[in-house]
Design a protein around this motif. Structure first.
Motif, PDB file in Angstrom:
ATOM      1  N   GLU A  15      36.566  59.863  51.513  1.00 23.49           N
ATOM      2  CA  GLU A  15      36.352  60.427  50.175  1.00 23.49           C
ATOM      3  C   GLU A  15      36.878  59.513  49.067  1.00 23.49           C
ATOM      4  O   GLU A  15      36.257  59.378  48.006  1.00 23.49           O
ATOM      5  CB  GLU A  15      37.008  61.800  50.084  1.00 23.49           C
ATOM      6  CG  GLU A  15      36.689  62.546  48.818  1.00 23.49           C
ATOM      7  CD  GLU A  15      37.225  63.966  48.822  1.00 23.49           C
ATOM      8  OE1 GLU A  15      36.749  64.743  47.984  1.00 23.49           O
ATOM      9  OE2 GLU A  15      38.103  64.292  49.641  1.00 23.49           O
ATOM     10  N   SER A  16      37.998  58.854  49.300  1.00 24.78           N
ATOM     11  CA  SER A  16      38.584  57.985  48.274  1.00 24.78           C
ATOM     12  C   SER A  16      37.735  56.736  48.016  1.00 24.78           C
ATOM     13  O   SER A  16      37.914  56.065  46.993  1.00 24.78           O
ATOM     14  CB  SER A  16      39.998  57.580  48.669  1.00 24.78           C
ATOM     15  OG  SER A  16      39.971  56.804  49.850  1.00 24.78           O
ATOM     16  N   LEU A  17      36.820  56.407  48.912  1.00 26.10           N
ATOM     17  CA  LEU A  17      35.945  55.250  48.728  1.00 26.10           C
ATOM     18  C   LEU A  17      34.770  55.542  47.799  1.00 26.10           C
ATOM     19  O   LEU A  17      34.110  54.619  47.311  1.00 26.10           O
ATOM     20  CB  LEU A  17      35.398  54.774  50.073  1.00 26.10           C
ATOM     21  CG  LEU A  17      36.427  54.284  51.088  1.00 26.10           C
ATOM     22  CD1 LEU A  17      35.744  54.014  52.423  1.00 26.10           C
ATOM     23  CD2 LEU A  17      37.141  53.055  50.580  1.00 26.10           C
ATOM     24  N   MET A  18      34.520  56.825  47.568  1.00 28.40           N
ATOM     25  CA  MET A  18      33.378  57.225  46.749  1.00 28.40           C
ATOM     26  C   MET A  18      33.614  56.877  45.286  1.00 28.40           C
ATOM     27  O   MET A  18      34.734  56.934  44.800  1.00 28.40           O
ATOM     28  CB  MET A  18      33.132  58.731  46.869  1.00 28.40           C
ATOM     29  CG  MET A  18      32.699  59.158  48.244  1.00 28.40           C
ATOM     30  SD  MET A  18      31.085  58.468  48.610  1.00 28.40           S
ATOM     31  CE  MET A  18      30.882  59.026  50.269  1.00 28.40           C
ATOM     32  N   PRO A  19      32.542  56.523  44.581  1.00 30.07           N
ATOM     33  CA  PRO A  19      32.680  56.233  43.153  1.00 30.07           C
ATOM     34  C   PRO A  19      33.024  57.511  42.381  1.00 30.07           C
ATOM     35  O   PRO A  19      32.834  58.616  42.892  1.00 30.07           O
ATOM     36  CB  PRO A  19      31.297  55.707  42.760  1.00 30.07           C
ATOM     37  CG  PRO A  19      30.381  56.110  43.846  1.00 30.07           C
ATOM     38  CD  PRO A  19      31.185  56.346  45.080  1.00 30.07           C
ATOM     39  N   PRO A  20      33.510  57.362  41.150  1.00 22.98           N
ATOM     40  CA  PRO A  20      33.830  58.552  40.344  1.00 22.98           C
ATOM     41  C   PRO A  20      32.608  59.445  40.167  1.00 22.98           C
ATOM     42  O   PRO A  20      31.474  58.957  40.124  1.00 22.98           O
ATOM     43  CB  PRO A  20      34.270  57.972  39.000  1.00 22.98           C
ATOM     44  CG  PRO A  20      34.479  56.523  39.214  1.00 22.98           C
ATOM     45  CD  PRO A  20      33.741  56.125  40.441  1.00 22.98           C
ATOM     46  N   LYS A  21      32.838  60.738  40.069  1.00 27.13           N
ATOM     47  CA  LYS A  21      31.724  61.684  39.945  1.00 27.13           C
ATOM     48  C   LYS A  21      30.948  61.512  38.642  1.00 27.13           C
ATOM     49  O   LYS A  21      29.774  61.789  38.566  1.00 27.13           O
ATOM     50  CB  LYS A  21      32.232  63.118  40.045  1.00 27.13           C
ATOM     51  CG  LYS A  21      32.665  63.471  41.450  1.00 27.13           C
ATOM     52  CD  LYS A  21      32.824  64.965  41.584  1.00 27.13           C
ATOM     53  CE  LYS A  21      33.346  65.341  42.938  1.00 27.13           C
ATOM     54  NZ  LYS A  21      32.424  65.169  44.024  1.00 27.13           N
ATOM     55  N   PHE A  22      31.619  61.065  37.598  1.00 27.54           N
ATOM     56  CA  PHE A  22      30.969  60.827  36.311  1.00 27.54           C
ATOM     57  C   PHE A  22      30.913  59.332  36.061  1.00 27.54           C
ATOM     58  O   PHE A  22      31.837  58.609  36.393  1.00 27.54           O
ATOM     59  CB  PHE A  22      31.754  61.494  35.176  1.00 27.54           C
ATOM     60  CG  PHE A  22      31.720  62.987  35.218  1.00 27.54           C
ATOM     61  CD1 PHE A  22      30.674  63.684  34.631  1.00 27.54           C
ATOM     62  CD2 PHE A  22      32.733  63.706  35.838  1.00 27.54           C
ATOM     63  CE1 PHE A  22      30.642  65.068  34.663  1.00 27.54           C
ATOM     64  CE2 PHE A  22      32.707  65.086  35.879  1.00 27.54           C
ATOM     65  CZ  PHE A  22      31.664  65.765  35.288  1.00 27.54           C
ATOM     66  N   SER A  24      30.622  55.900  33.505  1.00 29.38           N
ATOM     67  CA  SER A  24      31.454  55.477  32.379  1.00 29.38           C
ATOM     68  C   SER A  24      30.998  56.107  31.064  1.00 29.38           C
ATOM     69  O   SER A  24      31.762  56.205  30.124  1.00 29.38           O
ATOM     70  CB  SER A  24      31.446  53.955  32.265  1.00 29.38           C
ATOM     71  OG  SER A  24      30.123  53.504  32.083  1.00 29.38           O
ATOM     72  N   LYS A  25      29.750  56.536  31.003  1.00 28.01           N
ATOM     73  CA  LYS A  25      29.219  57.137  29.781  1.00 28.01           C
ATOM     74  C   LYS A  25      29.286  58.658  29.806  1.00 28.01           C
ATOM     75  O   LYS A  25      28.774  59.313  28.912  1.00 28.01           O
ATOM     76  CB  LYS A  25      27.770  56.693  29.573  1.00 28.01           C
ATOM     77  CG  LYS A  25      27.631  55.202  29.374  1.00 28.01           C
ATOM     78  CD  LYS A  25      26.192  54.812  29.184  1.00 28.01           C
ATOM     79  CE  LYS A  25      26.085  53.313  29.028  1.00 28.01           C
ATOM     80  NZ  LYS A  25      24.711  52.876  28.872  1.00 28.01           N
ATOM     81  N   GLY A  26      29.884  59.221  30.843  1.00 27.39           N
ATOM     82  CA  GLY A  26      29.953  60.683  30.937  1.00 27.39           C
ATOM     83  C   GLY A  26      28.684  61.237  31.541  1.00 27.39           C
ATOM     84  O   GLY A  26      28.176  60.706  32.518  1.00 27.39           O
ATOM     85  N   GLY A  27      28.166  62.268  30.955  1.00 30.42           N
ATOM     86  CA  GLY A  27      26.953  62.889  31.471  1.00 30.42           C
ATOM     87  C   GLY A  27      27.276  63.909  32.550  1.00 30.42           C
ATOM     88  O   GLY A  27      28.424  64.286  32.757  1.00 30.42           O
ATOM     89  N   ARG A  28      26.251  64.350  33.229  1.00 29.15           N
ATOM     90  CA  ARG A  28      26.512  65.347  34.266  1.00 29.15           C
ATOM     91  C   ARG A  28      26.873  64.669  35.581  1.00 29.15           C
ATOM     92  O   ARG A  28      26.496  63.522  35.826  1.00 29.15           O
ATOM     93  CB  ARG A  28      25.350  66.290  34.431  1.00 29.15           C
ATOM     94  CG  ARG A  28      24.053  65.678  34.666  1.00 29.15           C
ATOM     95  CD  ARG A  28      22.956  66.716  34.729  1.00 29.15           C
ATOM     96  NE  ARG A  28      21.746  65.931  34.693  1.00 29.15           N
ATOM     97  CZ  ARG A  28      20.599  66.310  35.128  1.00 29.15           C
ATOM     98  NH1 ARG A  28      20.457  67.502  35.595  1.00 29.15           N
ATOM     99  NH2 ARG A  28      19.572  65.514  35.081  1.00 29.15           N
ATOM    100  N   PRO A  29      27.593  65.392  36.407  1.00 21.80           N
ATOM    101  CA  PRO A  29      28.026  64.790  37.678  1.00 21.80           C
ATOM    102  C   PRO A  29      26.851  64.577  38.624  1.00 21.80           C
ATOM    103  O   PRO A  29      25.824  65.254  38.540  1.00 21.80           O
ATOM    104  CB  PRO A  29      29.009  65.816  38.246  1.00 21.80           C
ATOM    105  CG  PRO A  29      28.659  67.101  37.581  1.00 21.80           C
ATOM    106  CD  PRO A  29      28.087  66.749  36.245  1.00 21.80           C
ATOM    107  N   ARG A  30      27.034  63.617  39.539  1.00 20.83           N
ATOM    108  CA  ARG A  30      26.018  63.347  40.567  1.00 20.83           C
ATOM    109  C   ARG A  30      25.932  64.508  41.538  1.00 20.83           C
ATOM    110  O   ARG A  30      26.821  65.335  41.630  1.00 20.83           O
ATOM    111  CB  ARG A  30      26.421  62.123  41.397  1.00 20.83           C
ATOM    112  CG  ARG A  30      26.489  60.835  40.705  1.00 20.83           C
ATOM    113  CD  ARG A  30      26.745  59.709  41.710  1.00 20.83           C
ATOM    114  NE  ARG A  30      27.820  59.969  42.647  1.00 20.83           N
ATOM    115  CZ  ARG A  30      29.098  59.716  42.424  1.00 20.83           C
ATOM    116  NH1 ARG A  30      29.471  59.243  41.269  1.00 20.83           N
ATOM    117  NH2 ARG A  30      30.010  59.944  43.336  1.00 20.83           N
TER     118      ARG A  30
END
Length: 109
Positions: A15-22, A24-30
């Motif tokens: 899980e720690s290898l995953m990119p951030p959910k948002f 750099s510009k924000g927006g909705r989560p993946r």
């Protein structure tokens, strides 16, 4: 949890290898990363086409797009290494092609 999906222990390892959910510009989560990875594992283990992904994983186009992104940036390989499995991404792609293509390969042998 289905038999081909990640266990909680496996997910905690990567899980720690995953990119951030948002971004750099924000927006909705993946879409959920774990569900996406489970869909990729389902493809690899069933040898189905991308279009045959079950509805529980979402739209096949989204899963395929995430697969291509993770494959391209090396994340899939890092995930498999962290899980202690050899990253066989070529077979993941080949395993997801049509049954007719697999039949043609058998005829050539």
């Amino acid at each position: 949890m289905k038999r081909h999906e990640l266990t909680n222990e496996e997910w905690e390892r990567i899980e720690s290898l995953m990119p951030p959910k948002f971004g750099s510009k924000g927006g909705r989560p993946r879409k959920d990363d774990r569900a996406m990875l489970n869909a990729m594992l389902w493809i690899a283990r069933t040898s189905c086409q991308w279009r045959e992904i079950t509805k529980r994983y979402g739209k096949w186009e989204a899963v395929y797009a995430r697969f291509r992104k993770w494959q391209g940036n090396g994340l899939l390989e890092r995930l498999f290494q962290a899980l202690g499995a050899e990253a066989d991404l070529e077979n993941l792609c080949a395993g997801s092609r049509s049954r007719e293509g697999a039949k043609d390969d058998k005829k050539k042998q």
